[in-house]
Design an enzyme around this catalytic site. Sequence first.
Site, short mmCIF file in Angstrom:
data_model
loop_
_atom_site.label_atom_id
_atom_site.label_comp_id
_atom_site.label_asym_id
_atom_site.label_seq_id
_atom_site.Cartn_x
_atom_site.Cartn_y
_atom_site.Cartn_z
N GLU A 8 52.93 47.81 47.64
CA GLU A 8 52.60 48.95 46.79
C GLU A 8 52.94 50.19 47.59
O GLU A 8 52.18 50.61 48.47
CB GLU A 8 51.10 48.95 46.46
CG GLU A 8 50.61 47.69 45.77
CD GLU A 8 51.24 47.48 44.41
OE1 GLU A 8 51.93 48.40 43.90
OE2 GLU A 8 51.04 46.40 43.85
N CYS A 63 48.94 57.70 45.59
CA CYS A 63 50.27 57.15 45.35
C CYS A 63 50.71 57.42 43.93
O CYS A 63 51.88 57.56 43.66
CB CYS A 63 50.35 55.67 45.71
SG CYS A 63 48.87 54.78 45.39
#
Length: 597
Positions: A311, A345
């Site tokens: 990720e 993110c």
Amino acid sequence: MFEFIELTTKSLLELNLTQVLIGILTIIISILILKFLLFKDKIVKFVVEAPIEAKPGWNDGKILEKPCLRDVSNPGYITCYDPATGQFLATIPAHTDDDVKEALKKARNAQQKWVKTTFAERKRVLNSLLNFIINNQEEICWVSSRDTGKTLVDGKFGEILSTCEKIRWIIKRGEKALATEYREASPVMPYKLAKIEYHPLGVVAALVSWNYPFHNTFIPIISSLFIGNGILIKASEQVAWSMQYYNKIIKTCLIECGHDPDIVQFLCGFPDCGEAIVRSGVDGITFIGSSSVGKQVMKAASDNLTPCILELGGKDCAIIRHDANLSHALPIIMRGTFQNAGQNCVGLERILVHESLYNEFVDRVTDQIKKMKVGSVLNDDIVVDVGAMTMSGQGERLQNLIQASVSEGAKLILGGRPYIHPKYPTAQYFEPTLLIDVTPQMTILKQELFAPIMVVMKFSTDEEAIEICNKSLYGLGNSVFSGDQSKGDWMSKRLRCGMVNVNDFGATYLNNLPFGGVGISGFGRFGGIEGLRSLCLMKSVTTDRIPFFKTSIPRVLDYPMHSNGSSFVSNLVILLYDNSLIDKIKAITGLIKNSSS
Ligand SMILES: *[C@@H]1O[C@H](CO)[C@@H](O)[C@H](O)[C@H]1NC(C)=O
Ligand SMILES: *[C@@H]1O[C@H](CO)[C@@H](O)[C@H](O)[C@H]1NC(C)=O
Ligand SMILES: *[C@@H]1O[C@H](CO)[C@@H](O)[C@H](O)[C@H]1NC(C)=O
């Protein structure tokens, strides 16, 4: 007469209504009492004191001249400090390769026992943890704020609410997500029972980022524990200090619930420690961090062909179509940009505004950003909007990027430089920034900012917006704002990314959909059914539907091979897959002939 009837029905109804209400109330209260009695055993209460340094107003730490995690005179240790004040917190030994090996050994031993626990026992651990989190929201957020500089609202959202939701989901849905799944048998073997089983992988590792230390650490822990895996967990060295508290929380929880705490192993250290974990021979790796480190993780994981879930970063867009409702979109876009000082993110890094709304949008965000206050939520007596930058050395990088964009034609409306705190001059802050008139070729679009910077771009057609959005090498999440639901959906289908929220930000995550991206945003998913399963050994199994009906190889196909063998299979193919009925009938006769001796 009619009046009389009406009156009696009315009083009857009234009477019944009261009785019914009392009845319902009694039932509800009994259910609640019953639930309480049943639930009592499902929660074990435990206490873990938060460190004294986390208390709001704590001011006993030495102010570091130049805050830095590494001290050259003390290379095996991590220097922990509060980025919002520059106060020294602790010196923590960095783990070595040997520590990693030892941790893996312990976790493997503990996993042998843990794998035998029932889902009910695992849920008891998770329920107890959930209860602890709910009752210690403030302390958990203080610890996280002290280590990362985030505000309490950012902590309540990103550390508490999101973690509670994931635990609730896993308790309610996890067992079903891991239940054996039956698939349709093929017409070649209709007598088969085809199924998929989800088994624990063994001991997995998670290397997680520092932006939400509590949440990022506990999500892989709760998933792994629920599945039956052991876990090595390493958060970024930026948050080594708060890990000590989290370690105590999960260990105490496990011990109080009667389990071996070795099933969870916390490790902290510099990148070499991370690499040792990746190469250690764990059975799966989840990495949350930057794209460049993600590449190194994948390379190192190839040593043992260890599967990884990566990720990585994002450069998420919010596209505001001409028909969007700005009053609705603005607060969401502000949070999407400035939540956690932009260190997400899935933070909104590019705001694409239709030309018809552009000036109004810029005016309105200018008014709002102007009023935002920067500071330490634990040590300043103001309501802080934007906390500290957790990583050191960001000010210069960001300032350079902004300057480059200005020289390329962008307009800097607000901010654009580090904020120097009057009381804590070595603390790490960046002014909330508004940069407009950014165009697709500008340097600032080439890297993830991870900062409280709103970058605004103008577009005129949907196609143009999609093209700008898709141009990025990243492909994590995006938002589309439109007054027309079907247009929002239409755009979302064309965006190259792992997640889209129409008229919202971050909603896919809170709704337990799988989290992950495409391109240099990485691959694999965590969260939701797919996330849980990706930490499992997926095993495909067939058995016979009817015990005495088994596969038997016809003589014509048995060894030594028969001259009719090949023709037999050809006829079988025609029988199963040819559309013509006549050909199928021919094939049956062929099969009978082929096998007659
Ligand atoms: C726009 O959004 C605001 C805030 O959600 C809402 O109060 C308003 O009714 C909306 N306007 C229209 C035209 O839908
Ligand atoms: C992204 O946008 C480009 C340009 O509009 C388009 O050609 C491409 O098909 C889109 N990508 C996806 C995955 O839809
Ligand atoms: C092979 O198939 C032919 C027809 O295709 C049949 O006549 C013959 O009996 C078969 N031979 C054997 C040994 O099964």
